[in-house]
Design an enzyme around this catalytic site. Structure first.
Site, PDB file in Angstrom:
ATOM      1  N   GLY A  51       0.603  -1.343   0.067  1.00  0.00           N
ATOM      2  CA  GLY A  51      -0.008  -0.158  -0.065  1.00  0.00           C
ATOM      3  C   GLY A  51       1.034   1.220  -0.107  1.00  0.00           C
ATOM      4  O   GLY A  51       1.886   1.205   0.384  1.00  0.00           O
TER       5      GLY A  51
ATOM      6  N   THR B 113       5.155   2.574   5.774  1.00  0.00           N
ATOM      7  CA  THR B 113       3.811   2.549   6.403  1.00  0.00           C
ATOM      8  C   THR B 113       3.116   3.380   7.187  1.00  0.00           C
ATOM      9  O   THR B 113       3.807   3.969   8.287  1.00  0.00           O
ATOM     10  CB  THR B 113       3.462   0.933   6.941  1.00  0.00           C
ATOM     11  OG1 THR B 113       2.245   0.939   7.164  1.00  0.00           O
ATOM     12  CG2 THR B 113       4.350   0.608   8.152  1.00  0.00           C
ATOM     13  N   ILE B 114       1.840   3.851   6.976  1.00  0.00           N
ATOM     14  CA  ILE B 114       1.127   4.953   7.711  1.00  0.00           C
ATOM     15  C   ILE B 114       0.955   4.115   8.962  1.00  0.00           C
ATOM     16  O   ILE B 114       0.694   4.800  10.019  1.00  0.00           O
ATOM     17  CB  ILE B 114      -0.399   5.291   7.127  1.00  0.00           C
ATOM     18  CG1 ILE B 114      -1.295   4.182   6.977  1.00  0.00           C
ATOM     19  CG2 ILE B 114       0.111   6.138   5.974  1.00  0.00           C
ATOM     20  CD1 ILE B 114      -2.618   4.784   6.790  1.00  0.00           C
ATOM     21  N   ASP B 115       0.829   2.776   9.218  1.00  0.00           N
ATOM     22  CA  ASP B 115       0.403   2.146  10.280  1.00  0.00           C
ATOM     23  C   ASP B 115       1.567   2.013  11.360  1.00  0.00           C
ATOM     24  O   ASP B 115       0.956   1.946  12.651  1.00  0.00           O
ATOM     25  CB  ASP B 115       0.284   0.585  10.213  1.00  0.00           C
ATOM     26  CG  ASP B 115      -0.859   0.461   8.956  1.00  0.00           C
ATOM     27  OD1 ASP B 115      -1.793   1.487   8.684  1.00  0.00           O
ATOM     28  OD2 ASP B 115      -1.070  -0.581   8.373  1.00  0.00           O
TER      29      ASP B 115
ATOM     30  N   ARG C  95     -23.995  15.699  19.584  1.00  0.00           N
ATOM     31  CA  ARG C  95     -24.223  14.359  19.234  1.00  0.00           C
ATOM     32  C   ARG C  95     -22.795  13.560  19.445  1.00  0.00           C
ATOM     33  O   ARG C  95     -22.038  14.189  19.656  1.00  0.00           O
ATOM     34  CB  ARG C  95     -24.275  14.097  17.679  1.00  0.00           C
ATOM     35  CG  ARG C  95     -25.434  14.453  17.037  1.00  0.00           C
ATOM     36  CD  ARG C  95     -25.369  14.662  15.551  1.00  0.00           C
ATOM     37  NE  ARG C  95     -26.739  14.848  14.888  1.00  0.00           N
ATOM     38  CZ  ARG C  95     -26.940  15.316  13.643  1.00  0.00           C
ATOM     39  NH1 ARG C  95     -25.780  15.666  12.843  1.00  0.00           N
ATOM     40  NH2 ARG C  95     -27.971  15.479  12.963  1.00  0.00           N
TER      41      ARG C  95
ATOM     42  N   MET D   7      -7.505   4.248  10.209  1.00  0.00           N
ATOM     43  CA  MET D   7      -6.940   3.120   9.577  1.00  0.00           C
ATOM     44  C   MET D   7      -5.698   2.869  10.549  1.00  0.00           C
ATOM     45  O   MET D   7      -5.472   3.648  11.617  1.00  0.00           O
ATOM     46  CB  MET D   7      -5.986   3.644   8.269  1.00  0.00           C
ATOM     47  CG  MET D   7      -7.056   3.274   7.070  1.00  0.00           C
ATOM     48  SD  MET D   7      -6.169   3.402   5.433  1.00  0.00           S
ATOM     49  CE  MET D   7      -7.307   2.985   4.249  1.00  0.00           C
TER      50      MET D   7
HETATM   51  O1  F6P Z   1      -1.182  -0.682   5.627  1.00  0.00           O
HETATM   52  C1  F6P Z   1      -1.739   0.584   5.361  1.00  0.00           C
HETATM   53  C2  F6P Z   1      -2.977   0.470   5.237  1.00  0.00           C
HETATM   54  O2  F6P Z   1      -3.701   1.615   4.702  1.00  0.00           O
HETATM   55  C3  F6P Z   1      -3.997   0.004   6.493  1.00  0.00           C
HETATM   56  O3  F6P Z   1      -3.945   0.883   7.160  1.00  0.00           O
HETATM   57  C4  F6P Z   1      -5.417  -0.497   5.828  1.00  0.00           C
HETATM   58  O4  F6P Z   1      -5.910  -1.292   6.667  1.00  0.00           O
HETATM   59  C5  F6P Z   1      -4.978  -0.873   4.446  1.00  0.00           C
HETATM   60  O5  F6P Z   1      -3.760  -0.379   4.279  1.00  0.00           O
HETATM   61  C6  F6P Z   1      -5.861  -0.808   3.446  1.00  0.00           C
HETATM   62  O6  F6P Z   1      -5.398  -1.471   2.383  1.00  0.00           O
HETATM   63  P1  F6P Z   1      -5.838  -1.125   0.659  1.00  0.00           P
HETATM   64  O7  F6P Z   1      -5.445   0.071   0.136  1.00  0.00           O
HETATM   65  O8  F6P Z   1      -5.480  -2.446   0.139  1.00  0.00           O
HETATM   66  O9  F6P Z   1      -7.561  -1.164   0.832  1.00  0.00           O
END
Ligand code: F6P
Length: 354
Positions: free
Chosen positions: A7, A130-132, A167, A174
């Site tokens: 990704g 990775t953003i994660d 609300r 993500m």
């Molecule tokens: O690993 C990066 C990420 O954006 C995750 O946070 C997310 O779960 C996943 O990729 C989404 O994947 P895709 O772009 O394949 O839908």
């Protein structure tokens, strides 16, 4: 010799620029083979021959000039639809083009494949993308801080509308199986409740936190939910059953399920916002530009020293390297004992667990 795999995220271009600038500072003639769409390009011998100039003006550019694709590690042993043995084909491309080394900008699964290629005898250097921020062995991956900025901006926008209408708002963030982005964006955006995969929630505790806000005269609440958040009940299930239950839940994602549970348990009006892939979009923030430039320059140094089979990492604010094999297959989770979690609790943020 360079590829952006898995990704995408912010600062992929900035990182490649760092590597190329670092190399061109030492060597006069650097030949750069940019593999298109990551490992797919290496499998299919599909590349662009690039020059130093091609990496100018891309420091701030989002996405990747090479394109990317997901080629899961677990399917590396399975031939392509047209019968190509992936690992064999990648090795053949490497040998055919007489490459000196392969620079892999990738996350978890991609670095596992990088390690496999290294074990197969190729000269490989990994860069932590990775953003994660879930890559084991590095304090920080590039892309993470930019994604946190975007998720925080989403919470900021929700704040004003939530306050106007009294609300409860859920913002789903993500992060795949880990909660680093949600934890940081939740704190930065002033969320009242943060739900992470690493700290299973009980809906009664979530509602208790919402009631407490009402008793304090606060008419609205913001819940930052990681896309991988899980209830205590589901966390207690055997892995296979849990996977099945999640795959078959009658909601588009966890935030909608939690919204229904809150409506049923405490009768609040709830809305859900999912910023989704905007979190991977746009250019890198200043932090990621600096980090990725440092990573790139350091990788160029490894190439000069012919030190291969390494993953470039950030440790205690220093850029250094570890064996690819040390990181391969391990995830870096949020620990409920991390000081950042304790700090958040001290601020009165609920994690829905007590
Ligand atoms: O690993 C990066 C990420 O954006 C995750 O946070 C997310 O779960 C996943 O990729 C989404 O994947 P895709 O772009 O394949 O839908």
């Amino acid at each position: 010799m360079v590829g952006t795999v898995g990704g995408d995220c912010q600062a992929l271009n900035a990182t490649m620029r760092g590597v190329v600038k670092g190399l061109c500072n030492t060597y006069k003639d650097v030949e750069i083979y940019g593999f298109l769409e990551g490992y797919k390009g290496l499998i299919r011998n599909n590349y662009k021959l690039l020059k130093a100039e091609d990496f100018s003006g891309i420091l701030t550019k989002g996405g990747t000039i090479l394109g990317s694709s997901r080629q899961p590690f677990k399917l590396m042993g399975v031939p392509t639809d047209d019968g190509i043995d992936k690992v064999k084909a990648m090795k053949e491309t490497y040998k055919k083009l007489k490459l000196d080394c392969l620079v892999v900008l990738g996350g978890n699964g991609s670095q596992k494949t990088a390690n496999l290629l290294s074990e197969e005898g190729l000269n490989v250097i990994g860069l932590p993308k990775t953003i994660d921020n879930d890559l084991w062995g590095t304090d920080m991956t590039f892309g993470f801080q930019s994604a946190v900025d975007i998720a925080t901006a989403a919470i900021d926008c929700i704040h004003t509308t939530a306050a106007s209408h009294n609300r409860v708002f859920i913002v789903e963030i993500m992060g795949h199986k880990v909660g680093h982005i949600t934890l940081h964006a939740g704190i930065a955006g002033g969320a009242d409740v943060i739900l992470l995969p690493e700290i299973p929630y009980d809906i009664k505790s979530v509602c208790k936190a919402l009631d407490k806000r009402s008793e304090q005269g606060k008419g609205f609440s913001i819940i930052a939910v990681a896309e991988g958040a899980i209830s205590k009940e589901d966390a207690a299930l055997p892995k296979k059953k849990r996977k099945e239950k999640i795959a078959n839940r009658p909601y588009p994602s966890v935030a909608y399920e939690i919204a229904d549970q809150i409506k049923d348990t405490c009768g609040c009006e709830v809305r859900v916002t999912v910023p989704g892939h905007t979190q991977r979009g746009g250019g890198p923030d200043a932090y990621d530009r600096v980090l990725s430039s440092r990573f790139g320059a350091y990788a160029a140094g490894l190439i000069k020293d012919e030190k291969y089979g390494r993953l470039v990492v950030l440790k205690d604010n220093d850029v250094t390297d570890i064996p690819l094999a040390d990181s391969a297959g391990k995830l870096k989770y949020v620990s409920p004992d991390d000081s950042i979690v304790q700090n958040a609790r001290a601020l009165g943020i609920s994690f829905g667990d007590e």
